[in-house]
Design an enzyme around this catalytic site. Structure first.
Site, short mmCIF file in Angstrom:
data_model
loop_
_atom_site.label_atom_id
_atom_site.label_comp_id
_atom_site.label_asym_id
_atom_site.label_seq_id
_atom_site.Cartn_x
_atom_site.Cartn_y
_atom_site.Cartn_z
N ASP A 60 5.61 73.98 -76.40
CA ASP A 60 6.00 73.40 -77.69
C ASP A 60 7.20 72.49 -77.51
O ASP A 60 8.34 72.89 -77.69
CB ASP A 60 6.34 74.55 -78.67
N LYS A 62 7.09 69.71 -79.22
CA LYS A 62 6.91 68.88 -80.43
C LYS A 62 6.96 67.40 -80.05
O LYS A 62 7.79 66.62 -80.54
CB LYS A 62 7.93 69.23 -81.51
N PRO A 67 2.56 56.46 -76.92
CA PRO A 67 1.45 57.09 -76.18
C PRO A 67 1.70 57.25 -74.69
O PRO A 67 1.44 58.32 -74.12
CB PRO A 67 0.28 56.14 -76.44
N SER A 114 7.50 74.84 -91.50
CA SER A 114 7.66 76.09 -92.24
C SER A 114 9.04 76.28 -92.87
O SER A 114 9.20 77.08 -93.78
CB SER A 114 7.38 77.27 -91.31
N PRO A 166 3.67 79.39 -87.74
CA PRO A 166 4.99 79.99 -87.61
C PRO A 166 5.59 80.27 -88.98
O PRO A 166 5.16 79.71 -89.99
CB PRO A 166 5.80 78.89 -86.91
N GLY A 169 8.23 86.74 -90.45
CA GLY A 169 9.39 87.54 -90.05
C GLY A 169 10.69 86.86 -90.46
O GLY A 169 11.01 86.80 -91.65
N GLN A 171 11.69 83.91 -90.94
CA GLN A 171 11.64 82.85 -91.95
C GLN A 171 11.05 83.34 -93.28
O GLN A 171 10.91 82.57 -94.23
CB GLN A 171 10.85 81.65 -91.44
N ALA A 175 2.64 88.31 -91.95
CA ALA A 175 1.51 88.09 -91.05
C ALA A 175 0.17 88.21 -91.77
O ALA A 175 -0.70 87.33 -91.65
CB ALA A 175 1.58 89.09 -89.90
#
Ligand code: 3DU
Length: 213
Positions: A60, A62, A67, A114, A166, A169, A171, A175
């Protein structure tokens, strides 16, 4: 990544030792590990190699560049054993396609983020980002467990692509709500690695998911 527990551990810890300890403890209750900048900068990029011997690794970073540079970044991650990567979609179709191609389809595109700030710029364009993920041939999208109703909205756009989510918990997301809304996997970091008992914390989440489906 085998869809068994439907949990991806976000391994945002500060050392190789902590990383291996937490993965070892949570191993039976997770399907993959997400490795990002905090751990890569703390332990060096070869932590990807090491963790990938224990579990599938989603890198990750991000990724959000032109390109040609996206291709270079993804190649480095895949060379070290990553099974998939996470990239941003706001950089446009060509940048996303570069990631998808370099990752041989194993790329997830971030849509609505999130955290509270995710509503500011990502939420208004999230539907378009999800459509872009679909048209570019991505494996799936990243969508917010803090807003399960948005998981359901985005699911309608991407059809059978995967949703990893994500926000469970620390944040505030739950689940079971995220899975019921249509997520394939939850991504969980602090609720597991900050727990005094990461093994039980991961198992409790896996049990919650199992009971919700
Ligand atoms: O809140 P947690 O500690 O469970 O960590 C969440 C992880 O998911 C963390 O690695 C972060 O980089 C990632 N993530 C988000 O939290 C929100 C997003 O929209 C996308 C990724």
């Amino acid at each position: 990544m085998q869809k068994k527990n439907r949990i991806i551990l976000a391994l945002d810890v500060k050392s190789r030792e902590d990383a291996l300890r937490v993965v070892g403890a949570a191993a039976d209750s997770i399907d993959a590990v997400k490795v990002g900048w905090p751990l890569i900068l703390a332990a060096g990029p070869d932590i990807i190699v090491e963790v990938s011997k224990l579990k599938d690794v989603i890198c990750d970073m991000k990724i959000a560049d032109i390109p040609s540079v996206n291709t270079l970044i993804v190649n480095q991650a895949m060379k070290r054993g990553a099974s998939a990567v996470i990239c941003h979609g706001f950089v446009g179709d060509d940048s996303v396609r570069a990631c998808v191609e370099a990752a041989k389809g194993q790329a997830f595109v971030v849509t609505e983020m999130s955290h509270p700030g995710g509503k500011q710029f990502t939420a208004p364009v999230a539907d378009k980002l999800a459509a872009l993920a679909k048209s570019a041939g991505a494996r799936g999208i990243v969508a917010p467990a803090t807003r399960p109703e948005r998981i359901a909205d985005l699911r309608r756009i991407i059809d059978n692509l995967e949703i990893i989510t994500p926000g469970v918990g620390a944040q505030g997301g739950k689940a079971s709500d995220a899975i019921r809304a249509g997520a394939d996997y939850i991504i969980v970091g602090r609720a597991i690695y900050e727990s005094t008992d990461p093994k039980s914390a991961a198992k409790a989440l896996a049990d919650e998911i199992r009971q919700s489906i």
